[in-house]
Write a protein that holds these residues in place. Structure first.
Motif, short mmCIF file in Angstrom:
data_model
loop_
_atom_site.label_atom_id
_atom_site.label_comp_id
_atom_site.label_asym_id
_atom_site.label_seq_id
_atom_site.Cartn_x
_atom_site.Cartn_y
_atom_site.Cartn_z
N ASP A 1 16.58 11.34 -8.98
CA ASP A 1 16.66 11.01 -10.40
C ASP A 1 16.59 9.51 -10.66
N LEU A 2 16.79 8.70 -9.62
CA LEU A 2 16.75 7.25 -9.80
C LEU A 2 15.32 6.71 -9.85
N VAL A 3 14.36 7.55 -9.44
CA VAL A 3 13.03 7.01 -9.15
C VAL A 3 12.14 6.96 -10.38
N PRO A 4 11.69 5.79 -10.80
CA PRO A 4 10.75 5.69 -11.92
C PRO A 4 9.35 6.03 -11.45
N ASP A 5 8.44 6.32 -12.39
CA ASP A 5 7.05 6.55 -12.01
C ASP A 5 6.30 5.26 -12.31
N SER A 6 6.18 4.40 -11.32
CA SER A 6 5.63 3.08 -11.64
C SER A 6 4.38 2.73 -10.85
N ASN A 7 3.68 3.73 -10.33
CA ASN A 7 2.42 3.43 -9.66
C ASN A 7 1.43 4.54 -9.95
N ASN A 8 0.24 4.19 -10.42
CA ASN A 8 -0.74 5.21 -10.78
C ASN A 8 -1.45 5.77 -9.55
N GLY A 9 -1.56 4.97 -8.50
CA GLY A 9 -2.36 5.38 -7.35
C GLY A 9 -1.63 6.29 -6.39
N ARG A 10 -0.33 6.19 -6.35
CA ARG A 10 0.42 6.98 -5.37
C ARG A 10 1.84 7.20 -5.88
N GLN A 11 2.66 7.82 -5.01
CA GLN A 11 4.06 8.04 -5.36
C GLN A 11 4.83 6.72 -5.43
N THR A 12 6.05 6.77 -5.97
CA THR A 12 6.89 5.57 -5.98
C THR A 12 7.97 5.68 -4.92
N LEU A 13 8.20 6.91 -4.45
CA LEU A 13 9.18 7.09 -3.38
C LEU A 13 8.68 8.14 -2.40
N TYR A 14 8.74 7.80 -1.12
CA TYR A 14 8.46 8.77 -0.07
C TYR A 14 9.81 9.15 0.52
N ALA A 15 10.23 10.39 0.30
CA ALA A 15 11.52 10.85 0.84
C ALA A 15 11.22 11.59 2.14
N THR A 16 11.77 11.09 3.21
CA THR A 16 11.38 11.66 4.49
C THR A 16 12.38 12.71 4.98
N HIS A 17 11.92 13.55 5.87
CA HIS A 17 12.65 14.69 6.47
C HIS A 17 13.68 15.30 5.52
N VAL A 18 13.18 15.80 4.38
CA VAL A 18 14.07 16.28 3.32
C VAL A 18 14.82 17.55 3.75
N GLN A 19 14.29 18.26 4.73
CA GLN A 19 15.04 19.42 5.24
C GLN A 19 16.48 19.05 5.58
N PHE A 20 16.66 17.89 6.19
CA PHE A 20 18.01 17.47 6.58
C PHE A 20 18.87 17.07 5.38
N HIS A 21 18.26 17.04 4.19
CA HIS A 21 18.97 16.58 2.99
C HIS A 21 19.06 17.67 1.94
N PRO B 1 0.82 -1.22 0.00
CA PRO B 1 0.00 0.00 0.00
C PRO B 1 0.85 1.27 0.00
N HIS B 2 1.97 1.26 0.72
CA HIS B 2 2.85 2.43 0.78
C HIS B 2 4.03 2.20 -0.17
N SER B 3 4.69 3.31 -0.55
CA SER B 3 5.87 3.17 -1.40
C SER B 3 7.09 2.90 -0.52
N VAL B 4 8.27 2.79 -1.15
CA VAL B 4 9.51 2.77 -0.37
C VAL B 4 9.62 4.09 0.38
N HIS B 5 10.00 4.00 1.64
CA HIS B 5 10.09 5.18 2.52
C HIS B 5 11.58 5.40 2.75
N LEU B 6 12.10 6.46 2.18
CA LEU B 6 13.57 6.60 2.14
C LEU B 6 14.09 7.77 2.96
#
Lengths: 566, 264
Positions: A251-271, A227-232
């Motif tokens: 840039d590595l992330v493909p768009d491979s799910n119509n219902g939701r994102q393919t990558l959840y990037a967490t706490h991006v402020q720190f990145h 149900p959820h994407s990879v949580h990175l």
């Protein structure tokens, strides 16, 4: 049959395109229904702001890491102490409160669902026990796979099906919800005193790169239809200049799910840091949000920091050691056998520190520069950026340019040159805030089908009624009313039951824990794979038969089944 | 004695017999300033809130208008009364017998005199004022609380008898004088101030950052991470002491003075 009618509610429900409509919400047996009988209990919302129950899509509130934070900081238990009152247990603590403290504070803020950001599979039992003791929120556990030896061997052989099978077995064994990668490869390298400094650097002893781990796990995730994407949590957290790594990762992330994102990037402020050292650190929020604006397959959360004392805790061991070398305060590191590791240190975010001021600005910039609020969710990586009780202030800052300017005036004088926060005029509206705190989360976590994040027919009756008359309040000038209003609901309703009223929790909780059981074809089930079984026997300190978490640890578990590879 | 002067008041609290004498009493309300407006105070016995008069016979002698003229005297079975003098800023408290844990927490002025023994955490995180204990003190005398980075920051604690383990842990300022022996780890994590031990000590001053510790008795299991830098003759008493600096394991710059081995 229990019935409840919420009358005169000013409803905002972005998923059903309802914006500030005065309406009634009939509730029967914990679900939103068409109508209720005349004997239903009635709550008069008096035209106040009514939202679906809040969802925190990345928070550290349960598990061994959080608990270690508690015992490292007994002094924190001197803050936030409340006595037993009615149905409420005693609580204490501010940034790492007791589980009941977390639960009551989330409830009084209208939050009804929380995702635990990182659960080491081997230590799942403890996490589930604490979920049970966080009784007013439905819980889910991100399960760590970043340094999993079996996964890395599968990645090395480019065997996506094997990786998927390992994920499937582990998730169902530990009753986890989704795949979490924390500094993929880096935490394993830290076991050898090293780290990885780019997505293309080899992980020692495994001949794989973080980029390969990420892309393989994304494919495995989609193969399993989780149900959820990879949580990175990207590599190089908290290092000046790390925005390059973050952009390369995106840039590595493909768009491979119509219902939701393919990558959840967490706490991006720190990145999202530019510069080369702490002396010349600056904001790269513009670059990051430009990348996210162009990639609908990515959702991120802010990871906002707020000034004050808190505790950082993550599975990213090497990063915590670097922080320790800056602060020379308490520090702990922990290794979880073949799976992952962790680190914990307390911090104080100060307005006198230019670095902290830049961090504060970056979080807000990310949210304000990301065009689609579904792609940048509100979270502080509780308690890493700030305890979640600061969310109302963040909402105030996002809704009011004036509030931001007033805060900026109190910051370190060098902040303006390093950031763009003062040039951003955007002020978020109620609808966008509702997306960033519930609808977006529900979509990203894939729990809309579980009835979360909206108030349509059949939805779970998780409702938060805030004492804000949103038609009369102008958030850009009356931001104090906004922050105060979001701190304490008039009513928090969970599954059709009023759990909190004006800041008091009034019932014993009965939460659920969502977990995923992906079924894979018999021939690739790793439980029957002699190599996997042999390695497990050789390297783990527990037997494979004792590893799975028994059902008794999830008294109200809700299993979501998925069919893989069909 | 001060009956008509109007310039001093003495409040005597004598414990009544209790049906459960082992239940601790939490009495942070017993500070001199609170008695200016009378004796209508409450304390906790176990988890029950009680009026002071339920647990004590109360005698008031004289009147006063300023809190520094208030003296509180505790008599009877006081060994299980905790937190007496917490946040006290002026006046005096005299305890005839023994006193329970956390006496004089966060105290910032005034005097506490204890005739008997004090339990653990005497003068914890104290800021100013003075405490004199004529008996022994328990563990963590004049220290910080669990996890806290700063212990006692000012004032003076004097113990005529012995003190338990972790005496003056995280000491940051002020003076601690123990006439008898200390237990294990006296002055651990010291960051300032002065710790004087008349008797013996074991493993003193581990991870010391700054401050001075003087030990006149025997030091057992002296830590190897202290470096001898010379000898010094003290002005009073006139003894030549060995001077060490440390704890060098963590680049500490504290001073540890120890009586030379074999000297009288």
């Amino acid at each position: 049959m229990t019935e409840l009618l919420v009358k005169n509610a000013c409803v905002i429900d972005p998923l059903n395109r309802i914006s500030m409509e005065i309406m009634d919400l009939p509730i029967r047996d914990g679900r939103i229904v068409e109508s209720v009988s005349s004997v239903a209990d009635v709550i008069d919302a008096q035209g106040c702001l009514t939202l679906p129950g809040g969802i925190d899509s990345h928070s550290h509130v349960c598990g061994t890491k959080v608990n270690f934070g508690r015992y490292m900081s007994p002094e924190d238990m001197r803050a936030g102490r409340t006595a037993r009152r009615g149905k409420m247990h005693v609580t204490s603590g501010y940034y790492v409160p007791t589980t009941f403290g977390n639960s009551y504070r989330y409830s009084t803020m209208g939050y009804t669902t929380v995702l635990e950001g990182a659960m080491a599979p081997l230590e799942a039992r403890h996490t589930h026990e604490e979920f049970t003791a966080t009784p007013h929120q439905d819980m889910m556990a991100n399960t760590l796979f970043d340094g999993n030896w079996a996964i890395m061997e599968a990645v090395q052989k480019h065997d996506v099906r094997k990786a998927a099978a390992i994920v499937a077995w582990t998730l169902s064994a530990v009753k986890g919800y989704s795949i979490k990668l924390t500094n993929p490869g880096g935490t394993e390298a830290w076991g050898w005193g090293e780290d990885v400094s780019s997505v293309h650097e080899q992980v020692p002893n495994f001949n794989v790169t973080p980029a390969e781990i990420i892309t393989t796990m994304i494919q495995a995730n989609e193969l399993l239809h989780l149900p959820h994407s990879v949580h990175l949590h990207c590599n190089n957290l908290g290092k000046p200049g790390n925005f390059q790594t973050t952009l390369e990762t995106f840039d590595l992330v493909p768009d491979s799910n119509n219902g939701r994102q393919t990558l959840y990037a967490t706490h991006v402020q720190f990145h999202a840091y530019g510069g080369t050292t702490w002396q010349n650190i600056n904001s790269k929020a513009e670059e990051i949000s430009r990348s996210v604006n162009a990639k609908p397959q990515i959702v991120m959360d802010m990871g906002q920091i707020m000034f004050g004392r808190t505790m950082t805790m993550t599975a990213d061991g090497p990063m915590e050691f670097n922080l320790y070398r800056l602060h020379h305060n308490k520090w702990s590191n922990h290794d979880v056998e073949l799976e992952t590791g962790s680190g914990i240190i307390p911090v104080l975010y100060s307005k006198k520190s230019l670095v902290n001021c830049v961090m504060w600005a970056i979080g807000l910039e990310l949210a304000l520069l990301t065009k689609n609020p579904y792609q940048c969710l509100l979270a502080t990586d509780n308690p890493n950026g700030a305890p979640f009780v600061k969310y109302p202030e963040i909402i105030g800052l996002l809704m009011s340019k004036r509030y931001r300017d007033e805060e900026c005036a109190t910051l370190h004088s060098g902040t303006g040159q390093r950031t763009v926060i003062s040039s951003i005029d955007r002020e978020m509206d109620w609808n966008e805030i509702a997306i960033m705190t519930r609808a977006g989360q529900a979509k990203a976590l894939g729990i809309i089908t579980q009835g979360k994040g909206h108030l349509g027919l059949g939805a779970e009756a998780d409702v938060a009624i805030y004492p804000i008359r949103c038609r009369d309040v102008d958030p850009s000038t009356e931001y104090r009313k906004v922050t105060e209003g979001f701190q304490k609901t008039m009513y928090t309703i969970k599954r059709g039951r009023v759990i909190a009223r004006n800041g008091e929790v009034i019932v014993e909780g009965a939460n659920s824990t969502f977990w995923v059981n992906p079924s894979v074809p018999e021939e690739i089930n790793v439980a029957d794979d002699p190599e996997f079984v042999k390695k497990f026997k050789e390297y783990y300190t527990v037997r494979m038969s004792n590893y799975p978490v028994q059902d008794v640890y999830l008294p109200r578990g809700k299993c979501i089944r998925t069919e893989a590879m069909r | 004695m001060h009956q008509d002067g109007g310039d001093a008041v003495r409040v005597i609290l004598e414990t009544k017999n209790r049906s459960k004498p082992f239940l601790p009493i939490e009495a942070e309300s017993i500070i001199p300033r609170n008695f200016l407006k009378g004796t209508d105070l409450t304390v906790y016995e176990g988890n029950k809130e009680r009026d002071l008069s339920e647990l004590f016979w109360i005698f008031v002698e004289g009147t006063a208008v300023s809190p520094d003229k208030v003296e509180v005297v505790l008599k009877g079975d006081t060994a299980r009364i905790k937190r007496v003098g917490e946040y006290m800023d002026t006046g005096a408290i005299r305890i005839v017998g023994n006193i329970g844990m956390h006496c004089g927490n966060f105290m910032s002025g005034g005097l506490i005199e204890i005739g008997g023994n004090a339990d653990a955490w005497l003068g914890r995180e104290m800021l100013d004022g003075s405490i004199i204990c004529h008996g022994n003190a328990g563990h963590y005398c004049a220290s910080g609380y669990r996890g806290e980075k700063h212990g006692m920051k000012g004032g003076r604690v004097e113990v005529m008898g012995n003190a338990g383990d972790f005496c003056a842990e995280y000491l940051t300022g002020g003076e601690v004088y123990i006439h008898g022996n200390c237990g294990d780890m006296a002055g651990v994590e010291m960051k300032g101030g002065h710790l004087i031990i008349g008797g013996d000590a074991t493993r003193p001053c581990g991870n010391m950052k700054d401050g001075t510790c003087t030990i006149f008795g025997t030091v057992r299991r002296m830590l190897p991470t202290f470096k001898k830098i010379g000898m010094q003759l003290l002005p009073e008493p006139q003894i030549t002491m060995e001077v060490y600096t440390g704890d060098i394991a963590n680049r500490g710059k504290g001073t540890l003075m120890v009586k030379p081995f074999g000297s009288a």
